[in-house]
Design a protein around this motif. Sequence first.
Motif, PDB file in Angstrom:
ATOM      1  N   ASN A  79       1.618  -5.413  -2.557  1.00  0.00           N
ATOM      2  CA  ASN A  79       2.668  -4.694  -3.282  1.00  0.00           C
ATOM      3  C   ASN A  79       3.166  -3.462  -2.524  1.00  0.00           C
ATOM      4  O   ASN A  79       3.413  -2.419  -3.123  1.00  0.00           O
ATOM      5  CB  ASN A  79       2.191  -4.278  -4.672  1.00  0.00           C
ATOM      6  CG  ASN A  79       1.726  -5.435  -5.495  1.00  0.00           C
ATOM      7  OD1 ASN A  79       0.543  -5.556  -5.773  1.00  0.00           O
ATOM      8  ND2 ASN A  79       2.624  -6.322  -5.863  1.00  0.00           N
ATOM      9  N   VAL A  80       3.305  -3.599  -1.210  1.00  0.00           N
ATOM     10  CA  VAL A  80       3.794  -2.488  -0.398  1.00  0.00           C
ATOM     11  C   VAL A  80       5.314  -2.458  -0.487  1.00  0.00           C
ATOM     12  O   VAL A  80       5.980  -3.432  -0.159  1.00  0.00           O
ATOM     13  CB  VAL A  80       3.335  -2.633   1.071  1.00  0.00           C
ATOM     14  CG1 VAL A  80       4.006  -1.590   1.955  1.00  0.00           C
ATOM     15  CG2 VAL A  80       1.823  -2.546   1.171  1.00  0.00           C
ATOM     16  N   LYS A  95     -10.659   1.645  -2.142  1.00  0.00           N
ATOM     17  CA  LYS A  95     -11.113   2.982  -2.533  1.00  0.00           C
ATOM     18  C   LYS A  95      -9.957   3.969  -2.693  1.00  0.00           C
ATOM     19  O   LYS A  95     -10.051   4.908  -3.474  1.00  0.00           O
ATOM     20  CB  LYS A  95     -12.104   3.547  -1.502  1.00  0.00           C
ATOM     21  CG  LYS A  95     -13.439   2.861  -1.533  1.00  0.00           C
ATOM     22  CD  LYS A  95     -14.068   3.066  -2.890  1.00  0.00           C
ATOM     23  CE  LYS A  95     -15.463   2.531  -2.966  1.00  0.00           C
ATOM     24  NZ  LYS A  95     -15.986   2.545  -4.320  1.00  0.00           N
ATOM     25  N   LYS A  96      -8.895   3.761  -1.921  1.00  0.00           N
ATOM     26  CA  LYS A  96      -7.768   4.690  -1.985  1.00  0.00           C
ATOM     27  C   LYS A  96      -6.527   3.999  -1.445  1.00  0.00           C
ATOM     28  O   LYS A  96      -6.611   3.172  -0.543  1.00  0.00           O
ATOM     29  CB  LYS A  96      -8.072   5.947  -1.160  1.00  0.00           C
ATOM     30  CG  LYS A  96      -7.208   7.129  -1.475  1.00  0.00           C
ATOM     31  CD  LYS A  96      -7.896   8.401  -0.968  1.00  0.00           C
ATOM     32  CE  LYS A  96      -7.335   9.650  -1.548  1.00  0.00           C
ATOM     33  NZ  LYS A  96      -7.487   9.910  -2.942  1.00  0.00           N
ATOM     34  N   ILE A  97      -5.373   4.339  -2.037  1.00  0.00           N
ATOM     35  CA  ILE A  97      -4.076   3.837  -1.575  1.00  0.00           C
ATOM     36  C   ILE A  97      -3.212   5.062  -1.300  1.00  0.00           C
ATOM     37  O   ILE A  97      -3.016   5.906  -2.180  1.00  0.00           O
ATOM     38  CB  ILE A  97      -3.407   2.938  -2.635  1.00  0.00           C
ATOM     39  CG1 ILE A  97      -4.304   1.739  -2.965  1.00  0.00           C
ATOM     40  CG2 ILE A  97      -2.035   2.479  -2.142  1.00  0.00           C
ATOM     41  CD1 ILE A  97      -3.840   0.929  -4.169  1.00  0.00           C
ATOM     42  N   LEU A  98      -2.690   5.142  -0.072  1.00  0.00           N
ATOM     43  CA  LEU A  98      -1.897   6.294   0.347  1.00  0.00           C
ATOM     44  C   LEU A  98      -0.521   5.821   0.791  1.00  0.00           C
ATOM     45  O   LEU A  98      -0.419   4.874   1.574  1.00  0.00           O
ATOM     46  CB  LEU A  98      -2.604   7.011   1.503  1.00  0.00           C
ATOM     47  CG  LEU A  98      -4.076   7.363   1.220  1.00  0.00           C
ATOM     48  CD1 LEU A  98      -4.848   7.542   2.492  1.00  0.00           C
ATOM     49  CD2 LEU A  98      -4.146   8.599   0.355  1.00  0.00           C
ATOM     50  N   THR A  99       0.513   6.481   0.326  1.00  0.00           N
ATOM     51  CA  THR A  99       1.876   6.065   0.682  1.00  0.00           C
ATOM     52  C   THR A  99       2.654   7.239   1.269  1.00  0.00           C
ATOM     53  O   THR A  99       3.763   7.548   0.825  1.00  0.00           O
ATOM     54  CB  THR A  99       2.617   5.490  -0.540  1.00  0.00           C
ATOM     55  OG1 THR A  99       2.581   6.446  -1.592  1.00  0.00           O
ATOM     56  CG2 THR A  99       1.997   4.185  -0.999  1.00  0.00           C
ATOM     57  N   TYR A 100       2.067   7.872   2.244  1.00  0.00           N
ATOM     58  CA  TYR A 100       2.723   8.972   2.958  1.00  0.00           C
ATOM     59  C   TYR A 100       2.122   9.048   4.357  1.00  0.00           C
ATOM     60  O   TYR A 100       1.092   8.435   4.637  1.00  0.00           O
ATOM     61  CB  TYR A 100       2.553  10.296   2.202  1.00  0.00           C
ATOM     62  CG  TYR A 100       1.105  10.682   1.961  1.00  0.00           C
ATOM     63  CD1 TYR A 100       0.379  11.382   2.925  1.00  0.00           C
ATOM     64  CD2 TYR A 100       0.468  10.349   0.785  1.00  0.00           C
ATOM     65  CE1 TYR A 100      -0.946  11.726   2.714  1.00  0.00           C
ATOM     66  CE2 TYR A 100      -0.854  10.693   0.554  1.00  0.00           C
ATOM     67  CZ  TYR A 100      -1.555  11.387   1.529  1.00  0.00           C
ATOM     68  OH  TYR A 100      -2.864  11.721   1.320  1.00  0.00           O
TER      69      TYR A 100
END
Length: 176
Positions: free
Chosen positions: A138-139, A155-160
């Motif tokens: 789902n990017v 564990k973590k999703i980062l979008t920056y």
Amino acid sequence: MNKKKRRLAIRSIILAILIAAIAYTVYVTATKDTNQLIKVGDQAPNFVLTDLDGKKHQLADYKGQGVLLNFWGTWCPPCKEEMPALNTAYDEFKNQGVQVISINIAQSDFEVRNFVDNYKLNFPMTIDKTKSVMRTYNVDQLPATFLIDQTGKIKKILTYGITEPEFIAYMESIKP
């Protein structure tokens, strides 16, 4: 009278097209597959992609290690900015059980290879030619980074764009 009939015919055609468009939109919305959103705590979906050297990378093969998935594009300014930092962090953690799989979104081998050479990157660089992995995860915004622990959980999703100290801290957090 002839003008009135022509105007009525044109209006009728336009109305029919609008009704058809609305009906199609309602049909597509009602019958489309619902994409499950990937969230922290979920098992990371498996995939297989080939890197620029022809080596296959299957996420399931990295069980027992931490994995940092990084989705990016050569045209994305924050992606360009974070690549040297990711490379440095990769060099520090590659022998500590944390792997990096970089996933370019559907660009040519030539473009990606030039980018890798210009930035002197040495971590595995794959290309999602069909955007299937991008859709699975789902990017919809680049860069996107997924931190996956040794059990395969997100564990973590980062979008920056991520800085070098952040990459190091995040990779330390998924180190087995």
